[in-house]
Design an enzyme around this catalytic site. Sequence first.
Site, PDB file in Angstrom:
ATOM      1  N   TRP A   1     -13.594  -6.307   1.435  1.00 48.75           N
ATOM      2  CA  TRP A   1     -12.984  -5.069   0.960  1.00 48.75           C
ATOM      3  C   TRP A   1     -13.897  -4.441  -0.088  1.00 48.75           C
ATOM      4  CZ3 TRP A   1     -11.534  -4.676  -4.251  1.00 48.75           C
ATOM      5  CH2 TRP A   1     -11.238  -5.856  -4.940  1.00 48.75           C
TER       6      TRP A   1
ATOM      7  N   PHE B   1     -21.914   5.451  -5.963  1.00 41.14           N
ATOM      8  CA  PHE B   1     -22.378   6.841  -6.015  1.00 41.14           C
ATOM      9  C   PHE B   1     -22.221   7.457  -7.410  1.00 41.14           C
ATOM     10  CE2 PHE B   1     -20.535   5.760  -1.874  1.00 41.14           C
ATOM     11  CZ  PHE B   1     -21.677   5.852  -1.086  1.00 41.14           C
TER      12      PHE B   1
ATOM     13  N   TYR C   1       0.834  -1.207   0.000  1.00 42.26           N
ATOM     14  CA  TYR C   1       0.000   0.000   0.000  1.00 42.26           C
ATOM     15  C   TYR C   1       0.869   1.258   0.000  1.00 42.26           C
ATOM     16  CZ  TYR C   1      -4.232  -2.775   0.987  1.00 42.26           C
ATOM     17  OH  TYR C   1      -5.288  -3.665   0.915  1.00 42.26           O
TER      18      TYR C   1
ATOM     19  N   GLY D   1     -16.649   3.378  -4.510  1.00 44.27           N
ATOM     20  CA  GLY D   1     -17.256   4.630  -4.936  1.00 44.27           C
ATOM     21  C   GLY D   1     -18.208   4.489  -6.110  1.00 44.27           C
TER      22      GLY D   1
ATOM     23  N   SER E   1      -6.434 -13.736   1.065  1.00 44.94           N
ATOM     24  CA  SER E   1      -7.238 -12.676   0.462  1.00 44.94           C
ATOM     25  C   SER E   1      -7.462 -13.008  -1.006  1.00 44.94           C
ATOM     26  CB  SER E   1      -6.501 -11.335   0.598  1.00 44.94           C
ATOM     27  OG  SER E   1      -7.250 -10.265   0.065  1.00 44.94           O
TER      28      SER E   1
ATOM     29  N   LEU F   1     -18.333  -0.419  -0.363  1.00 46.31           N
ATOM     30  CA  LEU F   1     -19.122   0.595  -1.079  1.00 46.31           C
ATOM     31  C   LEU F   1     -18.762   0.605  -2.564  1.00 46.31           C
ATOM     32  CD1 LEU F   1     -18.991   3.520   1.518  1.00 46.31           C
ATOM     33  CD2 LEU F   1     -20.744   1.741   1.252  1.00 46.31           C
TER      34      LEU F   1
END
Length: 299
Positions: free
Chosen positions: A208, A217, A51, A214, A157, A211
């Site tokens: 993970w 939205f 990251y 993004g 993962s 939402l």
Amino acid sequence: MNQLSSHRVIDPLVLGFWRLLDWQLTDKQCVSYLEQCIDLGIKHTDHADIYGEYECERAFGRALKLAPHIRNQIKIITKCGIRPALAKQGLAGKANHYDSSKAHIIASAQQSLKNFNTDRLDVLLIHRPDYLMDVDEMAEAFNSLRQVGDVLHFGVSNFTPSQFALLQSRLSFSLVTNQIECSVYEMKALDDGTLDQCQQRGIHPMIWSPLAGGRLFDKKDQKAIRLAVVLEEVAQEVSATSIDQIAYAWLKRLPSHPSVVLGTGNIERVKAAVESVHIDLSREQWYRIWQASTGHSVP
């Protein structure tokens, strides 16, 4: 080698630090943010060695060094195994690749210990399944790290159920999670056996992009538009303050009781997520959202 997990290792809400550098926090501000989240009851943090092009762990570690008392109040989850072709890693001009070798897993874990200024990682995950992974070699790495106390628990993962089962078959202890993508927008995990396996084994998946990164939205995305209408409708029915809360409550309704990774540095959004834990959706509401996402009714 096939025992069920007997207790929950990872809490229902986890702080994700993928975008830590984007938040542009000073070390002192990072400490303040962590303290506020701890006060809200969120104590698990999610990281990965890559990251921020290998800088996020170090930035988090600087905050811990500034306030060492926080270390014993939180749990550190991190990941390894992805090797991006970065010049700073001596891989300029090379191919992005995966490395699940014993040497790389151990070296990555030891580097993460240094980055975090800590003596143990609470959970280490293999970030992506490696087509060249030798599960016997991976098991040796896990056992070595576990025996010396560098890592307390292990997981994976983005693994398929068969990949998870293959690795688990070589271990004398249970993998504690499979961190996967799932949301009201991205529902593949409902049908590919991943969540079924979590229930079967008594483990809690980590989610993970709850939402949808993004996309939920996006005013130009027809699927997102359909979802927004229904999420707003359900939000009014249960007196929620935002569609974020309904998206989290929809995930909470899954019988595998997932842990949701929150990828925000905004404390108000964290507070909203905490409040969502108390929202209970009916089966009809859950399926109404599923219908809005898929664009059709159940058979």
